[in-house]
Design an enzyme around this catalytic site. Structure first.
Site, PDB file in Angstrom:
ATOM      1  N   THR A  55       0.852  -1.192   0.000  1.00 35.25           N
ATOM      2  CA  THR A  55       0.000   0.000   0.000  1.00 35.25           C
ATOM      3  C   THR A  55       0.881   1.232   0.000  1.00 35.25           C
ATOM      4  OG1 THR A  55      -1.680  -1.197   1.246  1.00 35.25           O
ATOM      5  CG2 THR A  55      -1.849   1.195   1.261  1.00 35.25           C
ATOM      6  N   SER A 119     -12.200  -1.746   4.078  1.00 29.87           N
ATOM      7  CA  SER A 119     -10.765  -1.467   4.044  1.00 29.87           C
ATOM      8  C   SER A 119     -10.380  -0.645   5.265  1.00 29.87           C
ATOM      9  CB  SER A 119     -10.392  -0.695   2.774  1.00 29.87           C
ATOM     10  OG  SER A 119      -9.029  -0.329   2.795  1.00 29.87           O
ATOM     11  N   SER A 120      -9.134  -0.814   5.707  1.00 29.16           N
ATOM     12  CA  SER A 120      -8.606  -0.005   6.809  1.00 29.16           C
ATOM     13  C   SER A 120      -7.902   1.250   6.315  1.00 29.16           C
ATOM     14  CB  SER A 120      -7.612  -0.840   7.639  1.00 29.16           C
ATOM     15  OG  SER A 120      -8.263  -1.939   8.232  1.00 29.16           O
ATOM     16  N   GLY A 141       0.010   0.274   5.725  1.00 28.39           N
ATOM     17  CA  GLY A 141       0.168  -0.541   6.920  1.00 28.39           C
ATOM     18  C   GLY A 141      -0.889  -1.605   7.125  1.00 28.39           C
ATOM     19  N   GLY A 142      -1.670  -1.916   6.082  1.00 29.42           N
ATOM     20  CA  GLY A 142      -2.674  -2.964   6.234  1.00 29.42           C
ATOM     21  C   GLY A 142      -3.702  -2.601   7.290  1.00 29.42           C
TER      22      GLY A 142
END
Length: 235
Positions: A55, A119-120, A141-142
């Site tokens: 990301t 999604s985060s 950072g997921g």
């Protein structure tokens, strides 16, 4: 667009007070169960999903004051691991639930036409009460992104740190499980205290990758997280 979100119920003082009373300073509750505010959707929100790395985030403010905070991902280390005309194809479908239902109950994050997955990613623009832009920030950072961004917002808005100092603070994230403390930082000093409260603690490389710009009386203040590649630049 697809699922009713009971915003007023989630933000009601009575509901938040009820949730806050679950927190103890003496002992961890372990894994917290989801709250059930009024008017909640009949569809289950949980489901098996994976948020892979790969990301990126960028923050931009132009000379006219137009601002962009953009977090983007191709999922996994190389997306779908397929390339066409020099571009890696993403694999964002993994952010949908792997199963449409559990025990006959439909999962809110199930796949559907025209639907975006959970999604985060948390690209953020901050405005003051008059509507003036104050800050643009975000991070890769997921599923740890939410914790990273909250840390930066608290450090800048509440503690009045500049962006570089805010980004450099050690990361600590709990995703409703073990507490992840950033290795190689002074957070190692609190590991035993947290374990005494019953927490499972992991020392790990918390790979944030902040990029942000704050608007100050003297101009723009830009910073990039030194944990990853990136640089702050401008005219």
């Amino acid at each position: 667009d697809f699922i009713h979100v009971p915003v007023d119920a989630l933000l009601s003082e009575a509901y938040l007070d009820k949730r806050a009373r679950l927190i103890s300073t003496e002992r961890t509750m372990g894994k917290a169960t989801a709250g059930m505010p009024q008017n909640i959707s009949s569809e289950w929100g949980s489901g098996e999903t994976i948020e892979f790395p790969s990301t990126s985030h960028l923050s931009v403010i132009d000379e006219d004051g137009n601002a962009v905070s953009m977090t983007t991902t191709i999922e996994s280390s190389f997306g779908s691991r397929l390339m066409t005309r020099g571009f890696m194809l993403n694999n964002q479908m993994t952010d949908f639930s792997f199963h449409p239902s559990i025990q006959g109950h439909p999962i809110a994050n199930r796949i559907a036409p025209g639907k975006r997955p959970r999604s985060s990613m948390s690209p953020t623009l901050v405005f003051d009460r008059s509507g003036k832009l104050v800050l643009t920030v975000g991070s890769p950072g997921g599923s740890r992104i939410i914790g990273y961004v909250i840390k930066a917002l608290v450090a800048v808005l509440d503690w009045k740190l500049d962006l570089a100092a805010a980004f450099a603070l050690p990361n600590h994230v709990n995703r409703n499980g073990p507490i992840d403390l950033e290795s190689g930082t002074n957070l190692a000093q609190i590991k035993s205290s947290l374990e005494a409260l019953g927490h499972k603690v992991r020392m790990r490389r918390n790979g944030s990758g902040y990029h942000g710009i704050s608007v100050t009386p003297s101009g723009f203040d830009g910073a990039a997280d030194t944990r990853r590649e990136g640089v702050a630049d401008g005219d």
